[in-house]
Design an enzyme around this catalytic site. Sequence first.
Site, mmCIF file in Angstrom:
data_model
loop_
_atom_site.group_PDB
_atom_site.id
_atom_site.type_symbol
_atom_site.label_atom_id
_atom_site.label_comp_id
_atom_site.label_asym_id
_atom_site.label_seq_id
_atom_site.Cartn_x
_atom_site.Cartn_y
_atom_site.Cartn_z
ATOM 1 C CD GLU A 131 -4.728 -11.385 -5.256
ATOM 2 O OE1 GLU A 131 -4.142 -10.340 -4.888
ATOM 3 O OE2 GLU A 131 -5.890 -11.645 -4.950
ATOM 4 C CD GLU B 66 -2.896 -1.256 2.296
ATOM 5 O OE1 GLU B 66 -2.759 -0.486 3.276
ATOM 6 O OE2 GLU B 66 -3.833 -2.064 2.188
ATOM 7 C CB CYS C 138 -5.803 -9.688 -9.195
ATOM 8 S SG CYS C 138 -4.879 -8.480 -8.210
ATOM 9 C CB CYS D 250 -3.579 -6.786 -5.591
ATOM 10 S SG CYS D 250 -5.053 -5.779 -5.478
ATOM 11 C CB CYS E 139 -9.589 -7.338 -6.823
ATOM 12 S SG CYS E 139 -8.128 -6.822 -7.742
HETATM 13 N N1 THU Z 1 -5.924 -6.645 -2.074
HETATM 14 C C1 THU Z 1 -5.104 -7.611 -2.579
HETATM 15 O O1 THU Z 1 -3.922 -7.655 -2.262
HETATM 16 N N2 THU Z 1 -5.644 -8.510 -3.442
HETATM 17 C C2 THU Z 1 -6.938 -8.505 -3.877
HETATM 18 O O2 THU Z 1 -7.323 -9.311 -4.720
HETATM 19 C C3 THU Z 1 -7.879 -7.524 -3.340
HETATM 20 C C4 THU Z 1 -7.327 -6.520 -2.394
HETATM 21 C C5 THU Z 1 -5.365 -5.664 -1.143
HETATM 22 C C6 THU Z 1 -5.304 -4.269 -1.666
HETATM 23 C C7 THU Z 1 -5.321 -3.455 -0.384
HETATM 24 O O3 THU Z 1 -3.982 -3.326 0.078
HETATM 25 C C8 THU Z 1 -6.089 -4.311 0.600
HETATM 26 O O4 THU Z 1 -6.165 -5.602 0.030
HETATM 27 C C9 THU Z 1 -7.486 -3.801 0.891
HETATM 28 O O5 THU Z 1 -8.187 -3.584 -0.272
#
Ligand code: THU
Length: 133
Positions: free
Chosen positions: A64, A53, A97, A62, A94
Site C-alpha cells: 500500500e 522485502e 499504511c 508494504c 497495516c
Molecule cells: N504487508 C503489506 O504489504 N501490507 C500490509 O498492510 C501488511 C503487510 C507485507 C509486509 C511483508 O512483506 C509481508 O506483508 C508480511 O508481513
Amino acid sequence: MLPMRPATPDEAALHERARDAARSAHAPYSGLAVGAALRVSGVAEPVLGVNVENASFGLTSCAERNAVFAAVTMGHRDFEAIAVHADADSVAPCGACRQVLAEFSPELTVVYSRRGSLIAASLEELLPERFVL
Ligand code: THU
C-alpha cells in the site's frame, strides 16, 4: 463515515488489479505476496504497488505504501480507493499504511478481504484517530 459493506463490482475489479499486481511482489522471507491498486481521481489506470522485502527484515516496504509513494511521485494527491490483495482470508492494511494513506485522503475507501469476504470500509473507520500536525 461510510460503514463497512460488501464491495461493489467496481471495487471488486480494482481488487482484481491488486491481485494481478501481487505477482510482482518480492516476498522471499514471509512468503506473503501483497498487491495494492490505488484509484486516483480522474485517472483511468490505478497505480499499483507490491510489498518489497529485504534480507534486513525491517527495511521491508508494504504494497500500500509503495502504491502511494509511486502515485505521489507521478504527481497525484487525490485518491478515491485502494484495494489490497494477498492470499489470505483477512488482509487489512497495516497501521503504518493507514497513517500514510490518511495523509492524503482521509475519506479513502479501502477494499480488502475480511474473513473471506470482499468488503469496503472508509479509512476513517479503520483509523479514527490518525496523527495530525
Ligand atoms: N504487508 C503489506 O504489504 N501490507 C500490509 O498492510 C501488511 C503487510 C507485507 C509486509 C511483508 O512483506 C509481508 O506483508 C508480511 O508481513
